[in-house]
Design a protein around this motif. Structure first.
Motif, PDB file in Angstrom:
ATOM      1  N   ASP A  24       0.821  -1.210   0.000  1.00 53.97           N
ATOM      2  CA  ASP A  24       0.000   0.000   0.000  1.00 53.97           C
ATOM      3  C   ASP A  24       0.856   1.261   0.000  1.00 53.97           C
ATOM      4  O   ASP A  24       0.449   2.287  -0.553  1.00 53.97           O
ATOM      5  CB  ASP A  24      -0.997  -0.021   1.156  1.00 53.97           C
ATOM      6  N   ALA A  25       2.057   1.203   0.562  1.00 52.50           N
ATOM      7  CA  ALA A  25       2.977   2.344   0.486  1.00 52.50           C
ATOM      8  C   ALA A  25       3.384   2.585  -0.966  1.00 52.50           C
ATOM      9  O   ALA A  25       3.351   3.724  -1.451  1.00 52.50           O
ATOM     10  CB  ALA A  25       4.213   2.104   1.352  1.00 52.50           C
ATOM     11  N   VAL A  26       3.739   1.520  -1.668  1.00 51.02           N
ATOM     12  CA  VAL A  26       4.132   1.655  -3.076  1.00 51.02           C
ATOM     13  C   VAL A  26       2.964   2.177  -3.908  1.00 51.02           C
ATOM     14  O   VAL A  26       3.123   3.099  -4.726  1.00 51.02           O
ATOM     15  CB  VAL A  26       4.656   0.312  -3.626  1.00 51.02           C
ATOM     16  N   LEU A  27       1.776   1.614  -3.706  1.00 50.01           N
ATOM     17  CA  LEU A  27       0.609   2.061  -4.475  1.00 50.01           C
ATOM     18  C   LEU A  27       0.294   3.530  -4.205  1.00 50.01           C
ATOM     19  O   LEU A  27       0.001   4.291  -5.131  1.00 50.01           O
ATOM     20  CB  LEU A  27      -0.602   1.179  -4.158  1.00 50.01           C
ATOM     21  N   ALA A  28       0.347   3.937  -2.942  1.00 50.65           N
ATOM     22  CA  ALA A  28       0.054   5.335  -2.590  1.00 50.65           C
ATOM     23  C   ALA A  28       1.083   6.277  -3.214  1.00 50.65           C
ATOM     24  O   ALA A  28       0.713   7.322  -3.771  1.00 50.65           O
ATOM     25  CB  ALA A  28       0.013   5.506  -1.073  1.00 50.65           C
ATOM     26  N   ILE A  29       2.342   5.908  -3.138  1.00 49.74           N
ATOM     27  CA  ILE A  29       3.394   6.764  -3.698  1.00 49.74           C
ATOM     28  C   ILE A  29       3.226   6.914  -5.206  1.00 49.74           C
ATOM     29  O   ILE A  29       3.281   8.030  -5.749  1.00 49.74           O
ATOM     30  CB  ILE A  29       4.795   6.221  -3.349  1.00 49.74           C
ATOM     31  N   ILE A  30       2.992   5.809  -5.899  1.00 50.06           N
ATOM     32  CA  ILE A  30       2.818   5.891  -7.349  1.00 50.06           C
ATOM     33  C   ILE A  30       1.575   6.706  -7.697  1.00 50.06           C
ATOM     34  O   ILE A  30       1.619   7.587  -8.568  1.00 50.06           O
ATOM     35  CB  ILE A  30       2.765   4.489  -7.988  1.00 50.06           C
ATOM     36  N   ALA A  31       0.467   6.436  -7.013  1.00 48.84           N
ATOM     37  CA  ALA A  31      -0.775   7.137  -7.336  1.00 48.84           C
ATOM     38  C   ALA A  31      -0.694   8.627  -7.013  1.00 48.84           C
ATOM     39  O   ALA A  31      -1.213   9.458  -7.763  1.00 48.84           O
ATOM     40  CB  ALA A  31      -1.940   6.480  -6.610  1.00 48.84           C
ATOM     41  N   TYR A  32      -0.066   8.982  -5.892  1.00 54.68           N
ATOM     42  CA  TYR A  32       0.067  10.394  -5.534  1.00 54.68           C
ATOM     43  C   TYR A  32       1.136  11.107  -6.373  1.00 54.68           C
ATOM     44  O   TYR A  32       0.897  12.178  -6.908  1.00 54.68           O
ATOM     45  CB  TYR A  32       0.483  10.553  -4.063  1.00 54.68           C
ATOM     46  N   ALA A  33       2.316  10.536  -6.440  1.00 58.78           N
ATOM     47  CA  ALA A  33       3.477  11.248  -6.988  1.00 58.78           C
ATOM     48  C   ALA A  33       3.763  10.958  -8.459  1.00 58.78           C
ATOM     49  O   ALA A  33       4.389  11.778  -9.128  1.00 58.78           O
ATOM     50  CB  ALA A  33       4.719  10.910  -6.158  1.00 58.78           C
ATOM     51  N   LEU A  34       3.326   9.800  -8.939  1.00 56.52           N
ATOM     52  CA  LEU A  34       3.648   9.402 -10.311  1.00 56.52           C
ATOM     53  C   LEU A  34       2.392   8.922 -11.053  1.00 56.52           C
ATOM     54  O   LEU A  34       2.365   7.798 -11.572  1.00 56.52           O
ATOM     55  CB  LEU A  34       4.698   8.287 -10.293  1.00 56.52           C
ATOM     56  N   PRO A  35       1.362   9.754 -11.112  1.00 54.13           N
ATOM     57  CA  PRO A  35       0.114   9.287 -11.736  1.00 54.13           C
ATOM     58  C   PRO A  35       0.276   8.905 -13.206  1.00 54.13           C
ATOM     59  O   PRO A  35      -0.430   8.012 -13.694  1.00 54.13           O
ATOM     60  CB  PRO A  35      -0.837  10.474 -11.565  1.00 54.13           C
ATOM     61  N   GLY A  36       1.222   9.540 -13.902  1.00 48.85           N
ATOM     62  CA  GLY A  36       1.470   9.166 -15.291  1.00 48.85           C
ATOM     63  C   GLY A  36       1.969   7.737 -15.416  1.00 48.85           C
ATOM     64  O   GLY A  36       1.606   7.015 -16.352  1.00 48.85           O
ATOM     65  N   VAL A  37       2.797   7.324 -14.458  1.00 52.16           N
ATOM     66  CA  VAL A  37       3.292   5.941 -14.437  1.00 52.16           C
ATOM     67  C   VAL A  37       2.131   4.985 -14.195  1.00 52.16           C
ATOM     68  O   VAL A  37       2.017   3.941 -14.843  1.00 52.16           O
ATOM     69  CB  VAL A  37       4.401   5.774 -13.371  1.00 52.16           C
ATOM     70  N   TRP A  38       1.255   5.340 -13.254  1.00 49.71           N
ATOM     71  CA  TRP A  38       0.075   4.513 -12.962  1.00 49.71           C
ATOM     72  C   TRP A  38      -0.740   4.315 -14.237  1.00 49.71           C
ATOM     73  O   TRP A  38      -1.087   3.194 -14.590  1.00 49.71           O
ATOM     74  CB  TRP A  38      -0.781   5.176 -11.881  1.00 49.71           C
ATOM     75  N   PHE A  39      -1.059   5.412 -14.921  1.00 44.61           N
ATOM     76  CA  PHE A  39      -1.879   5.325 -16.129  1.00 44.61           C
ATOM     77  C   PHE A  39      -1.177   4.525 -17.226  1.00 44.61           C
ATOM     78  O   PHE A  39      -1.820   3.786 -17.964  1.00 44.61           O
ATOM     79  CB  PHE A  39      -2.254   6.729 -16.623  1.00 44.61           C
ATOM     80  N   TRP A  40       0.148   4.659 -17.328  1.00 47.31           N
ATOM     81  CA  TRP A  40       0.895   3.912 -18.328  1.00 47.31           C
ATOM     82  C   TRP A  40       0.842   2.411 -18.030  1.00 47.31           C
ATOM     83  O   TRP A  40       0.599   1.597 -18.931  1.00 47.31           O
ATOM     84  CB  TRP A  40       2.342   4.410 -18.362  1.00 47.31           C
ATOM     85  N   ILE A  41       1.050   2.023 -16.760  1.00 45.66           N
ATOM     86  CA  ILE A  41       1.058   0.605 -16.377  1.00 45.66           C
ATOM     87  C   ILE A  41      -0.329  -0.018 -16.537  1.00 45.66           C
ATOM     88  O   ILE A  41      -0.474  -1.080 -17.139  1.00 45.66           O
ATOM     89  CB  ILE A  41       1.551   0.418 -14.929  1.00 45.66           C
ATOM     90  N   PHE A  42      -1.336   0.633 -15.975  1.00 52.41           N
ATOM     91  CA  PHE A  42      -2.661   0.021 -15.912  1.00 52.41           C
ATOM     92  C   PHE A  42      -3.544   0.314 -17.120  1.00 52.41           C
ATOM     93  O   PHE A  42      -4.388  -0.510 -17.485  1.00 52.41           O
ATOM     94  CB  PHE A  42      -3.389   0.444 -14.634  1.00 52.41           C
ATOM     95  N   HIS A  43      -3.380   1.496 -17.703  1.00 51.38           N
ATOM     96  CA  HIS A  43      -4.317   1.911 -18.736  1.00 51.38           C
ATOM     97  C   HIS A  43      -3.694   2.119 -20.105  1.00 51.38           C
ATOM     98  O   HIS A  43      -4.419   2.204 -21.100  1.00 51.38           O
ATOM     99  CB  HIS A  43      -5.051   3.184 -18.291  1.00 51.38           C
ATOM    100  N   GLY A  44      -2.358   2.211 -20.178  1.00 54.50           N
ATOM    101  CA  GLY A  44      -1.714   2.432 -21.462  1.00 54.50           C
ATOM    102  C   GLY A  44      -2.193   3.705 -22.132  1.00 54.50           C
ATOM    103  O   GLY A  44      -2.283   3.776 -23.347  1.00 54.50           O
ATOM    104  N   ALA A  45      -2.519   4.678 -21.323  1.00 51.28           N
ATOM    105  CA  ALA A  45      -3.081   5.928 -21.830  1.00 51.28           C
ATOM    106  C   ALA A  45      -2.421   7.100 -21.109  1.00 51.28           C
ATOM    107  O   ALA A  45      -1.891   6.931 -20.006  1.00 51.28           O
ATOM    108  CB  ALA A  45      -4.590   5.954 -21.589  1.00 51.28           C
ATOM    109  N   PRO A  46      -2.472   8.271 -21.713  1.00 55.56           N
ATOM    110  CA  PRO A  46      -1.919   9.447 -21.029  1.00 55.56           C
ATOM    111  C   PRO A  46      -2.711   9.742 -19.754  1.00 55.56           C
ATOM    112  O   PRO A  46      -3.903   9.447 -19.656  1.00 55.56           O
ATOM    113  CB  PRO A  46      -2.086  10.580 -22.036  1.00 55.56           C
ATOM    114  N   TYR A  47      -2.019  10.350 -18.808  1.00 50.71           N
ATOM    115  CA  TYR A  47      -2.658  10.704 -17.542  1.00 50.71           C
ATOM    116  C   TYR A  47      -3.643  11.841 -17.746  1.00 50.71           C
ATOM    117  O   TYR A  47      -3.266  12.957 -18.090  1.00 50.71           O
ATOM    118  CB  TYR A  47      -1.601  11.091 -16.512  1.00 50.71           C
ATOM    119  N   THR A  48      -4.905  11.536 -17.582  1.00 54.44           N
ATOM    120  CA  THR A  48      -5.958  12.554 -17.560  1.00 54.44           C
ATOM    121  C   THR A  48      -6.925  12.163 -16.456  1.00 54.44           C
ATOM    122  O   THR A  48      -7.549  11.109 -16.508  1.00 54.44           O
ATOM    123  CB  THR A  48      -6.712  12.648 -18.902  1.00 54.44           C
ATOM    124  N   ASP A  49      -7.016  12.986 -15.464  1.00 57.63           N
ATOM    125  CA  ASP A  49      -7.864  12.689 -14.308  1.00 57.63           C
ATOM    126  C   ASP A  49      -8.263  14.012 -13.651  1.00 57.63           C
ATOM    127  O   ASP A  49      -7.827  14.326 -12.547  1.00 57.63           O
ATOM    128  CB  ASP A  49      -7.089  11.796 -13.332  1.00 57.63           C
TER     129      ASP A  49
END
Length: 147
Positions: A24-49
């Protein structure tokens, strides 16, 4: 059940809590600080939120981390903390699967990870409820037993 077996099961609870705290620490850090990485890994799309829903999820990951940390520190004296952790893990089963169903874009790894995450949260919820009831019945001790 042998005292050594009881000690080992207590250690499994600690190990599971430590693993989930780290996850949960890793997930929180990626989601808070690196949302573009999250979208790339899970959605293969640019970060738009524009509504910040990913950061909202990160807040949940952070809450999970804090609850699990409290459980790690307290469960041997306050076994009901294991039931609280079970509830936390159960609460995330349908969020994982909802994202899988409703997200417009999802990568292959994202699909696998969201299916697995929902199943893992379900399994963790069952595990922590089992540990709570085992502790209540005396089948799971503090880990202080010799053996």
């Amino acid at each position: 059940m042998s005292p050594a077996r009881l000690h080992l099961e207590s250690r499994y609870v600690d190990l599971a809590l430590k693993f989930l705290i780290g996850l949960d620490a890793v997930l929180a850090i990626i989601a808070y600080a690196l949302p573009g990485v999250w979208f790339w890994i899970f959605h293969g799309a640019p970060y738009t939120d524009p509504q910040g829903l990913l950061q909202r999820a990160a807040g949940s990951f952070l809450a999970f981390l804090l609850i699990q940390l409290a459980a790690l520190l307290l469960w041997k004296k306050r076994p009901e903390m294991l039931a609280v952790v079970a509830g936390v893990r159960f609460s995330d089963v349908f969020t994982d699967w909802s994202c899988l169903v409703f997200a417009t874009d999802m990568t292959g790894p994202g699909k696998v990870l969201f299916v697995f995450a929902g199943l893992a949260n379900l399994a963790c919820g069952i595990f922590f409820l089992y540990a709570f009831y085992s502790r209540q019945s005396g089948a799971l001790k503090n880990g202080d037993a010799e053996g």
